[in-house]
Design a protein around this motif. Structure first.
Motif, PDB file in Angstrom:
ATOM      1  N   ALA A  75       0.838  -1.205   0.000  1.00  0.00           N
ATOM      2  CA  ALA A  75       0.000   0.000   0.000  1.00  0.00           C
ATOM      3  C   ALA A  75       0.867   1.247   0.000  1.00  0.00           C
ATOM      4  CB  ALA A  75      -0.920  -0.011   1.220  1.00  0.00           C
ATOM      5  N   GLY A  76       1.974   1.209   0.769  1.00  0.00           N
ATOM      6  CA  GLY A  76       2.876   2.357   0.810  1.00  0.00           C
ATOM      7  C   GLY A  76       3.478   2.664  -0.548  1.00  0.00           C
ATOM      8  N   ILE A  77       3.844   1.612  -1.279  1.00  0.00           N
ATOM      9  CA  ILE A  77       4.428   1.807  -2.612  1.00  0.00           C
ATOM     10  C   ILE A  77       3.405   2.425  -3.556  1.00  0.00           C
ATOM     11  CG2 ILE A  77       5.259   0.590  -4.660  1.00  0.00           C
ATOM     12  CD1 ILE A  77       6.634  -1.400  -2.767  1.00  0.00           C
ATOM     13  N   PHE A  78       2.180   1.891  -3.557  1.00  0.00           N
ATOM     14  CA  PHE A  78       1.175   2.394  -4.492  1.00  0.00           C
ATOM     15  C   PHE A  78       0.697   3.795  -4.119  1.00  0.00           C
ATOM     16  CE2 PHE A  78       1.231  -1.818  -6.151  1.00  0.00           C
ATOM     17  CZ  PHE A  78       0.759  -1.704  -7.451  1.00  0.00           C
ATOM     18  N   ALA A  79       0.669   4.107  -2.826  1.00  0.00           N
ATOM     19  CA  ALA A  79       0.336   5.477  -2.421  1.00  0.00           C
ATOM     20  C   ALA A  79       1.401   6.439  -2.917  1.00  0.00           C
ATOM     21  CB  ALA A  79       0.207   5.565  -0.904  1.00  0.00           C
ATOM     22  N   GLY A  80       2.655   6.025  -2.801  1.00  0.00           N
ATOM     23  CA  GLY A  80       3.748   6.863  -3.293  1.00  0.00           C
ATOM     24  C   GLY A  80       3.672   7.074  -4.791  1.00  0.00           C
ATOM     25  N   LEU A  81       3.390   6.005  -5.523  1.00  0.00           N
ATOM     26  CA  LEU A  81       3.244   6.124  -6.978  1.00  0.00           C
ATOM     27  C   LEU A  81       2.131   7.104  -7.330  1.00  0.00           C
ATOM     28  CD1 LEU A  81       3.559   2.379  -8.129  1.00  0.00           C
ATOM     29  CD2 LEU A  81       5.319   4.152  -8.233  1.00  0.00           C
ATOM     30  N   LYS A 157      13.570  -0.397  -8.115  1.00  0.00           N
ATOM     31  CA  LYS A 157      13.478  -0.360  -9.575  1.00  0.00           C
ATOM     32  C   LYS A 157      13.002   1.008 -10.045  1.00  0.00           C
ATOM     33  CE  LYS A 157      10.931  -3.906  -9.308  1.00  0.00           C
ATOM     34  NZ  LYS A 157      10.321  -5.148  -9.768  1.00  0.00           N
ATOM     35  N   LEU A 158      13.310   1.281 -11.287  1.00  0.00           N
ATOM     36  CA  LEU A 158      12.841   2.512 -11.931  1.00  0.00           C
ATOM     37  C   LEU A 158      11.759   2.162 -12.936  1.00  0.00           C
ATOM     38  CD1 LEU A 158      14.818   5.513 -13.325  1.00  0.00           C
ATOM     39  CD2 LEU A 158      13.315   4.246 -14.861  1.00  0.00           C
ATOM     40  N   LEU A 159      10.689   2.955 -12.946  1.00  0.00           N
ATOM     41  CA  LEU A 159       9.586   2.746 -13.870  1.00  0.00           C
ATOM     42  C   LEU A 159       9.333   4.018 -14.666  1.00  0.00           C
ATOM     43  CD1 LEU A 159       7.025   1.054 -11.432  1.00  0.00           C
ATOM     44  CD2 LEU A 159       8.711  -0.090 -12.871  1.00  0.00           C
ATOM     45  N   ASP A 160       9.142   3.856 -15.961  1.00  0.00           N
ATOM     46  CA  ASP A 160       8.731   4.984 -16.786  1.00  0.00           C
ATOM     47  C   ASP A 160       7.303   5.391 -16.400  1.00  0.00           C
ATOM     48  OD1 ASP A 160       9.391   6.482 -19.518  1.00  0.00           O
ATOM     49  OD2 ASP A 160       7.294   5.847 -19.614  1.00  0.00           O
ATOM     50  N   ARG A 161       6.952   6.624 -16.665  1.00  0.00           N
ATOM     51  CA  ARG A 161       5.620   7.110 -16.307  1.00  0.00           C
ATOM     52  C   ARG A 161       4.513   6.245 -16.897  1.00  0.00           C
ATOM     53  NH1 ARG A 161       2.728   8.825 -12.572  1.00  0.00           N
ATOM     54  NH2 ARG A 161       4.599   9.995 -11.983  1.00  0.00           N
ATOM     55  N   LYS A 162       4.696   5.751 -18.125  1.00  0.00           N
ATOM     56  CA  LYS A 162       3.635   4.937 -18.732  1.00  0.00           C
ATOM     57  C   LYS A 162       3.433   3.631 -17.964  1.00  0.00           C
ATOM     58  CE  LYS A 162       5.525   4.433 -22.893  1.00  0.00           C
ATOM     59  NZ  LYS A 162       6.955   4.813 -22.842  1.00  0.00           N
ATOM     60  N   VAL A 163       4.519   3.077 -17.407  1.00  0.00           N
ATOM     61  CA  VAL A 163       4.422   1.850 -16.613  1.00  0.00           C
ATOM     62  C   VAL A 163       3.711   2.146 -15.293  1.00  0.00           C
ATOM     63  CG1 VAL A 163       5.703  -0.065 -15.594  1.00  0.00           C
ATOM     64  CG2 VAL A 163       6.584   1.057 -17.651  1.00  0.00           C
ATOM     65  N   ALA A 169      -3.652   1.930 -12.810  1.00  0.00           N
ATOM     66  CA  ALA A 169      -4.964   1.695 -13.424  1.00  0.00           C
ATOM     67  C   ALA A 169      -5.517   0.308 -13.104  1.00  0.00           C
ATOM     68  CB  ALA A 169      -4.864   1.865 -14.943  1.00  0.00           C
ATOM     69  N   LEU A 170      -4.686  -0.580 -12.558  1.00  0.00           N
ATOM     70  CA  LEU A 170      -5.161  -1.922 -12.227  1.00  0.00           C
ATOM     71  C   LEU A 170      -6.231  -1.836 -11.134  1.00  0.00           C
ATOM     72  CD1 LEU A 170      -1.758  -3.857 -12.139  1.00  0.00           C
ATOM     73  CD2 LEU A 170      -3.460  -3.868 -13.958  1.00  0.00           C
ATOM     74  N   PRO A 171      -7.363  -2.515 -11.304  1.00  0.00           N
ATOM     75  CA  PRO A 171      -8.459  -2.376 -10.350  1.00  0.00           C
ATOM     76  C   PRO A 171      -8.298  -3.203  -9.076  1.00  0.00           C
ATOM     77  CG  PRO A 171      -9.089  -3.881 -12.110  1.00  0.00           C
ATOM     78  CD  PRO A 171      -7.729  -3.341 -12.473  1.00  0.00           C
ATOM     79  N   GLU A 172      -7.368  -4.145  -9.042  1.00  0.00           N
ATOM     80  CA  GLU A 172      -7.253  -5.038  -7.893  1.00  0.00           C
ATOM     81  C   GLU A 172      -6.771  -4.305  -6.649  1.00  0.00           C
ATOM     82  OE1 GLU A 172      -3.314  -7.491  -8.951  1.00  0.00           O
ATOM     83  OE2 GLU A 172      -4.606  -6.942 -10.628  1.00  0.00           O
ATOM     84  N   ARG A 173      -7.220  -4.784  -5.486  1.00  0.00           N
ATOM     85  CA  ARG A 173      -6.847  -4.174  -4.211  1.00  0.00           C
ATOM     86  C   ARG A 173      -5.633  -4.871  -3.597  1.00  0.00           C
ATOM     87  NH1 ARG A 173     -10.218  -1.409  -6.242  1.00  0.00           N
ATOM     88  NH2 ARG A 173     -11.782  -0.145  -5.205  1.00  0.00           N
ATOM     89  N   ASN A 174      -5.545  -6.191  -3.764  1.00  0.00           N
ATOM     90  CA  ASN A 174      -4.419  -6.953  -3.228  1.00  0.00           C
ATOM     91  C   ASN A 174      -3.333  -7.017  -4.291  1.00  0.00           C
ATOM     92  OD1 ASN A 174      -5.546  -8.042  -0.576  1.00  0.00           O
ATOM     93  ND2 ASN A 174      -7.125  -8.671  -2.012  1.00  0.00           N
ATOM     94  N   THR A 175      -2.289  -6.247  -4.105  1.00  0.00           N
ATOM     95  CA  THR A 175      -1.270  -6.103  -5.146  1.00  0.00           C
ATOM     96  C   THR A 175       0.076  -6.651  -4.675  1.00  0.00           C
ATOM     97  OG1 THR A 175      -0.855  -3.863  -4.325  1.00  0.00           O
ATOM     98  CG2 THR A 175      -2.348  -4.092  -6.205  1.00  0.00           C
ATOM     99  N   PHE A 176       0.909  -7.012  -5.638  1.00  0.00           N
ATOM    100  CA  PHE A 176       2.278  -7.461  -5.391  1.00  0.00           C
ATOM    101  C   PHE A 176       3.151  -6.711  -6.382  1.00  0.00           C
ATOM    102  CE2 PHE A 176       5.279 -11.377  -5.380  1.00  0.00           C
ATOM    103  CZ  PHE A 176       6.169 -10.687  -4.597  1.00  0.00           C
ATOM    104  N   PHE A 177       3.666  -5.553  -5.941  1.00  0.00           N
ATOM    105  CA  PHE A 177       4.372  -4.627  -6.817  1.00  0.00           C
ATOM    106  C   PHE A 177       5.508  -5.295  -7.590  1.00  0.00           C
ATOM    107  CE2 PHE A 177       8.057  -1.717  -7.174  1.00  0.00           C
ATOM    108  CZ  PHE A 177       7.557  -0.867  -8.148  1.00  0.00           C
ATOM    109  N   ARG A 178       6.317  -6.073  -6.906  1.00  0.00           N
ATOM    110  CA  ARG A 178       7.497  -6.669  -7.527  1.00  0.00           C
ATOM    111  C   ARG A 178       7.121  -7.563  -8.700  1.00  0.00           C
ATOM    112  NH1 ARG A 178      11.566  -9.276  -3.307  1.00  0.00           N
ATOM    113  NH2 ARG A 178      10.743  -7.455  -2.211  1.00  0.00           N
ATOM    114  N   ALA A 179       6.071  -8.364  -8.532  1.00  0.00           N
ATOM    115  CA  ALA A 179       5.643  -9.268  -9.594  1.00  0.00           C
ATOM    116  C   ALA A 179       4.826  -8.539 -10.662  1.00  0.00           C
ATOM    117  CB  ALA A 179       4.818 -10.418  -9.005  1.00  0.00           C
TER     118      ALA A 179
END
Length: 322
Positions: A75-81, A157-163, A169-179
């Motif tokens: 959740a912390g990673i996705f909030a930061g994104l 890791k570094l992600l381009d803005r499009k990534v 945009a993924l609708p799922e709530r339970n996420t695994f950022f690394r995968a």
């Protein structure tokens, strides 16, 4: 000029915030990289967010948010994104175990066209035997379940803005950022690094928290555990067929012996596997239940003054013009 955003999830890291902000700001300024640092306090019980506020007051390129409670690293990673505005985004640990010296190399690879730059571990640094074994077990389990080599991968890791936009945009709530960053595809390059020693504090990951994290991420990303239930069922079906034939043959030959102990053992074994299978199925049903409820990944209770808008019981900053 392109902007680099760096997301730094933090849980009880009050001792590291000022040092991390200073080290990263100095490195990026030295390499003439325009940047913003986004700290996320994951419901910390110490003064982590106060330290983030102090850093933001001293440096306008630093901002941050605090969760209403502990929602977890994902959740912390996705909030930061969500709060970043950069053309490229780096996710890294707040304790600087992910070496900042690698950032300019990642940045150059992105400028050369890479859309994802993966940080790959050369070594795990100094760790206790117990932590090394638990981490090793965690990565072996995850590698098997998500069908990708997790032993050397990390959240660094570094992600381009499009990534980033694809992941948000993924609708799922339970996420695994690394995968998920691996699943998304895009042009990927790698950089190698050695895990650095913490300057302050201790790792927040215990054996049980790693195992819980493994189970949660595995079931949110892979259906392999459900397939294992089917495999176990087939194995027991074949075993039962063989046992039935053997019993029938002995009965015809008049050598059948009462097998009370065997029956009890079989009931216990089959019952154990049935309960395990029901547990796995129940875990997936619980995941479906959580997704159907549609609750947010996280709730932000406070933001630094340089983030526009107000956040009251929401998982996104509602941006309004002042």
């Amino acid at each position: 000029m392109a902007l680099l955003s760096i997301v730094l999830p933090a849980y009880n890291e009050e001792q590291n915030i000022a040092n991390t902000a200073k080290v990263l700001a100095g490195l990026l300024a030295e390499n003439e990289i325009e940047y913003e640092l986004v700290f996320i306090s994951d419901g910390s019980g110490d003064a982590t967010f106060s330290e983030i506020q102090k850093a933001a007051a001293e440096n306008p390129c630093i901002k941050g948010a605090e969760f209403s409670r502990n929602f977890g690293k994902e959740a912390g990673i996705f909030a930061g994104l969500e709060l970043t505005t950069g053309d490229a985004v780096i996710v890294m640990d707040c304790d600087l175990q992910h070496p900042p010296q690698v950032i300019p190399q990642m940045w150059r690879l992105w400028q050369e066209g890479a859309e994802v730059v993966e940080g790959v571990k050369q070594s795990r640094g100094r760790e206790s035997m117990a932590h090394r074994l638990s981490a090793g077990l965690f990565y072996r389990i995850m590698s098997r379940l998500v069908r990708m080599d997790m032993s050397a991968s990390s959240d660094f890791k570094l992600l381009d803005r499009k990534v980033v936009d694809v992941l948000l945009a993924l609708p799922e709530r339970n996420t695994f950022f690394r995968a998920l960053s691996f699943w998304a595809g895009f042009r990927t390059e790698t950089v190698r690094y050695e895990v650095q020693e913490r300057q302050f504090g201790e790792s927040k990951w215990s054996f049980w928290s790693l195992m819980k994290y493994a189970v949660s991420n595995a079931t949110s990303f892979s259906t392999l555990p459900l397939q294992l239930v089917t495999v176990i069922g087939i194995v027991f079906l074949l075993f039962s067929a063989v046992l039935a034939v053997q019993t029938f043959v002995k009965f015809l030959m008049g050598t059948a012996v009462e097998g009370f102990t065997t029956v009890i053992l079989l009931i216990l074994i089959v019952g154990g596997f049935l309960m395990l299978s029901l547990g796995i199925i129940g875990h997936y049903i619980a995941r479906i239940y959580e997704e159907v409820k549609g609750r947010p990944k996280y709730i932000i209770s406070h933001v630094t003054d340089n983030i526009r808008g107000e956040v009251v019981g929401a998982w996104k900053a509602r941006r309004v013009e002042k």
